[in-house]
Design an enzyme around this catalytic site. Structure first.
Site, PDB file in Angstrom:
ATOM      1  N   LYS A 104       0.864  -1.188   0.000  1.00 56.81           N
ATOM      2  CA  LYS A 104       0.000   0.000   0.000  1.00 56.81           C
ATOM      3  C   LYS A 104       0.892   1.227   0.000  1.00 56.81           C
ATOM      4  O   LYS A 104       2.043   1.162   0.437  1.00 56.81           O
ATOM      5  CB  LYS A 104      -0.883   0.006   1.254  1.00 56.81           C
ATOM      6  CG  LYS A 104      -2.115   0.869   1.153  1.00 56.81           C
ATOM      7  CD  LYS A 104      -3.280   0.174   0.482  1.00 56.81           C
ATOM      8  CE  LYS A 104      -4.416   1.162   0.237  1.00 56.81           C
ATOM      9  NZ  LYS A 104      -5.627   0.487  -0.243  1.00 56.81           N
ATOM     10  N   ASP A 118      -7.039   4.564  -4.273  1.00 55.43           N
ATOM     11  CA  ASP A 118      -7.691   4.427  -2.968  1.00 55.43           C
ATOM     12  C   ASP A 118      -8.284   5.816  -2.694  1.00 55.43           C
ATOM     13  O   ASP A 118      -8.507   6.577  -3.652  1.00 55.43           O
ATOM     14  CB  ASP A 118      -6.671   4.007  -1.885  1.00 55.43           C
ATOM     15  CG  ASP A 118      -7.319   3.608  -0.562  1.00 55.43           C
ATOM     16  OD1 ASP A 118      -7.762   2.462  -0.437  1.00 55.43           O
ATOM     17  OD2 ASP A 118      -7.403   4.453   0.361  1.00 55.43           O
TER      18      ASP A 118
HETATM   19  P1  NDP Z   1     -12.866   8.120  -2.471  1.00 52.18           P
HETATM   20  O1  NDP Z   1     -11.795   9.121  -2.246  1.00 52.18           O
HETATM   21  O2  NDP Z   1     -13.430   7.940  -3.820  1.00 52.18           O
HETATM   22  O3  NDP Z   1     -14.109   8.459  -1.507  1.00 52.18           O
HETATM   23  C1  NDP Z   1     -13.956   8.491  -0.126  1.00 52.18           C
HETATM   24  C2  NDP Z   1     -15.280   8.890   0.500  1.00 52.18           C
HETATM   25  O4  NDP Z   1     -15.185   8.699   1.898  1.00 52.18           O
HETATM   26  C3  NDP Z   1     -15.605  10.363   0.284  1.00 52.18           C
HETATM   27  O5  NDP Z   1     -16.986  10.532   0.270  1.00 52.18           O
HETATM   28  C4  NDP Z   1     -14.992  11.009   1.511  1.00 52.18           C
HETATM   29  O6  NDP Z   1     -15.568  12.245   1.879  1.00 52.18           O
HETATM   30  C5  NDP Z   1     -15.270   9.966   2.568  1.00 52.18           C
HETATM   31  N1  NDP Z   1     -14.235  10.058   3.603  1.00 52.18           N
HETATM   32  C6  NDP Z   1     -12.899   9.909   3.436  1.00 52.18           C
HETATM   33  N2  NDP Z   1     -12.254  10.112   4.587  1.00 52.18           N
HETATM   34  C7  NDP Z   1     -13.210  10.391   5.480  1.00 52.18           C
HETATM   35  C8  NDP Z   1     -13.170  10.683   6.863  1.00 52.18           C
HETATM   36  N3  NDP Z   1     -12.009  10.750   7.536  1.00 52.18           N
HETATM   37  N4  NDP Z   1     -14.347  10.881   7.485  1.00 52.18           N
HETATM   38  C9  NDP Z   1     -15.520  10.818   6.806  1.00 52.18           C
HETATM   39  N5  NDP Z   1     -15.610  10.556   5.494  1.00 52.18           N
HETATM   40  C10 NDP Z   1     -14.474  10.349   4.859  1.00 52.18           C
HETATM   41  O7  NDP Z   1     -12.298   6.762  -1.869  1.00 52.18           O
HETATM   42  P2  NDP Z   1     -12.768   5.268  -2.152  1.00 52.18           P
HETATM   43  O8  NDP Z   1     -14.236   5.243  -2.356  1.00 52.18           O
HETATM   44  O9  NDP Z   1     -11.866   4.707  -3.164  1.00 52.18           O
HETATM   45  O10 NDP Z   1     -12.395   4.550  -0.770  1.00 52.18           O
HETATM   46  C11 NDP Z   1     -13.321   4.459   0.318  1.00 52.18           C
HETATM   47  C12 NDP Z   1     -12.903   3.342   1.252  1.00 52.18           C
HETATM   48  O11 NDP Z   1     -12.869   2.106   0.518  1.00 52.18           O
HETATM   49  C13 NDP Z   1     -11.485   3.471   1.856  1.00 52.18           C
HETATM   50  O12 NDP Z   1     -11.501   2.910   3.149  1.00 52.18           O
HETATM   51  C14 NDP Z   1     -10.637   2.619   0.943  1.00 52.18           C
HETATM   52  O13 NDP Z   1      -9.460   2.172   1.587  1.00 52.18           O
HETATM   53  C15 NDP Z   1     -11.600   1.476   0.674  1.00 52.18           C
HETATM   54  N6  NDP Z   1     -11.313   0.672  -0.505  1.00 52.18           N
HETATM   55  C16 NDP Z   1     -11.254   1.248  -1.753  1.00 52.18           C
HETATM   56  C17 NDP Z   1     -11.001   0.475  -2.850  1.00 52.18           C
HETATM   57  C18 NDP Z   1     -11.031   1.024  -4.230  1.00 52.18           C
HETATM   58  O14 NDP Z   1     -10.980   0.227  -5.185  1.00 52.18           O
HETATM   59  N7  NDP Z   1     -11.157   2.321  -4.433  1.00 52.18           N
HETATM   60  C19 NDP Z   1     -10.706  -0.972  -2.718  1.00 52.18           C
HETATM   61  C20 NDP Z   1     -10.890  -1.493  -1.388  1.00 52.18           C
HETATM   62  C21 NDP Z   1     -11.155  -0.674  -0.343  1.00 52.18           C
HETATM   63  P3  NDP Z   1     -14.751  13.604   1.655  1.00 52.18           P
HETATM   64  O15 NDP Z   1     -14.847  13.884   0.181  1.00 52.18           O
HETATM   65  O16 NDP Z   1     -15.453  14.595   2.507  1.00 52.18           O
HETATM   66  O17 NDP Z   1     -13.342  13.347   2.110  1.00 52.18           O
END
Ligand code: NDP
Length: 447
Positions: free
Chosen positions: A128, A168
């Protein structure tokens, strides 16, 4: 849960050797709690010190990322790549760009990735990376300059047979494009297999964008089927509004459920008629704006600034934002409100207290390392297509993803049974993922 007395000293050593990295400690503890019975069946893992070795990354790279913002001011961020374990294949795992990133976050994610990737059954090790860079509020040019500087160091550590990063939080198609462009330029190699999540015109795979959300929803569907149930008619809550959330909401709708709430880090939207996903895509993917804008279009929808999305009653909860977003109290609230299934799209979104509530309540609880493995699995399918310079259809790729998620579910379910914890997907995922990597490590000798 208690850690077995044979494993406890290993955990203490992890705490001593990695001070202050609380998320890493939490991720290690959750796996180690499951491993006591494994050492009874597999004493060779203790003889070869597999647990001690698997908790120590093979390589950790930390580097300076200098770049110039639009006002001409020099900015400095910190970049990370933790190459955790390559027993089963090249290191594989995303990169996170978020101000909260530090070594402890990258190590927790890299550690989880070992077991998740093992569960996919595909030849990928765990790694990662990321940076404390915040893409929010930055211009496209600033994001480009940052990505170019980041790759100017990272390129020497990665490669299609060495380490294959992806996206991510904060890293989507735009960022992967800038990173791939810079890799191509400084290596003079058009090496598709070095990054996944690429654009469809330049080596990307259909379904990769949708894969994590679709996969998590398929996993929950499997858990529901075991209970003779389905998504049909279910009210669902999905936190976040990024990549994982959007495609979770889409697949829930395709399977007959309705998502009534989604969020970002400022607040959540409640729409009793069901979230209009096209509007969310327009706001988040096209305009890159905040989720509160949704309530400007739909007057019947409510935006709750700073509210807790887990207060919204639902039957299925799919945390898809970030780590530790569901604590013990949130979990109790969900269960009291009638939640029967939780599928983690995010990595480690539930605290240990929350997990205990779900397990004690015997609801269907799918931990992230199993439920969200569809993203990395489809990245591995992208690597397969790149290796044979081919591209598969959407339907074929989605079917592969669905079969992989069914297999992961069956593996976790059967392993939990075998180790005397029926219905406990945490135990099943930890043990099945660990044994696969551990067997390879034993075969390789002490390296
Ligand atoms: P994105 O950046 O596309 O979206 C993240 C979302 O989560 C946004 O809506 C963001 O809001 C919110 N968010 C992030 N940090 C926080 C926080 N500290 N508190 C509240 N809301 C938060 O990321 P992904 O959708 O790609 O990833 C989301 C989760 O899924 C993560 O845990 C990631 O590790 C996991 N994941 C992702 C994969 C992938 O293929 N993308 C694969 C496997 C797991 P805001 O815009 O306000 O920050």
């Amino acid at each position: 849960m208690k850690i077995d007395e044979k494993v406890e000293p290993i955990y203490k050593e992890v705490l001593d050797r990695n001070p202050g990295e609380v998320e890493f400690h939490q991720a290690v503890r959750e796996v180690l709690e499951s491993l006591g019975p494994v050492l009874v069946k597999h004493p060779e893992f203790a003889d070869h010190k597999i647990i001690e070795r698997i908790c120590e990354p093979e390589r950790q790279i930390i580097f300076r990322v200098p770049w110039v913002d639009d006002s001409g001011t020099v900015q400095i961020n910190r970049g990370f790549r933790v190459e955790f374990n390559s027993a089963l294949g090249p290191y594989k795992g995303g990169m996170r760009f978020h101000p909260s990133v530090y070594l402890g976050i990258i190590k927790f994610l890299g550690f989880e990735q070992i077991f998740k990737n093992a569960l996919t059954g595909l030849p990928i090790g765990g790694g990662k990376g990321g940076s404390d860079f915040d893409p929010k509020g930055k211009s496209d040019d600033e994001v480009m300059r940052f990505c170019q500087s980041f790759m100017t160091e990272l390129y020497r550590h990665i490669g299609e047979n060495t380490d294959v990063p992806a996206g991510d939080i904060g890293v989507g198609g735009r960022e992967i494009g800038y990173l791939f462009g810079q890799y191509k330029r400084i290596t003079n190699r058009w090496e598709a297999g070095v990054l996944t999540g690429k654009g469809l015109d330049w080596g990307g795979s259909l379904v990769r964008t949708e894969a994590t959300g679709y996969g998590a929803t398929f996993f929950v569907d499997e858990m529901l089927k075991v209970r003779n149930d389905s998504f049909e008619g279910k009210k669902c809550v999905v936190s976040g509004s990024g990549n994982v959330s959007i495609y979770t909401i889409e697949k829930i709708a395709q399977l007959g459920g309705t998502t009534v709430a989604c969020s970002d880090s400022n607040g959540y939207i409640y729409d009793e008629k069901g979230i209009d996903l096209e509007l969310v895509k327009q706001i988040k993917e096209v305009e890159r704006r905040r989720i509160k804008v949704y309530a400007e279009t739909y007057k019947h929808a409510k935006y709750i600034s700073g509210g807790n999305i887990w207060d919204v009653p639902c039957q299925v909860a799919m945390p898809s934002a970030t780590q530790n977003e569901i604590n013990g109290k949130d979990a109790e609230k969900l269960v009291q409100n009638g939640c029967i299934a939780v599928g983690e799209g995010a990595n480690m979104p539930t605290t240990p207290e929350g997990i205990k509530v779900f397990l004690d309540a015997k609801i269907a609880y799918g931990p992230g390392k199993a439920a969200n493995a569809g993203g990395v699995a489809t990245s591995a399918l992208e690597m397969q297509q790149n290796a044979c310079r081919d591209s598969w259809t959407f339907d074929y790729t989605e079917k592969r993803l669905q079969d992989i998620m069914k297999n992961i579910h069956a593996t976790c379910y059967e392993t939990a049974d075998e180790y005397g914890a029926p219905g406990n997907y945490v135990t099943g995922a930890n043990i099945a993922g660990f044994i696969k990597a551990a067997n390879a490590m034993v075969a390789f000798g002490v390296i």
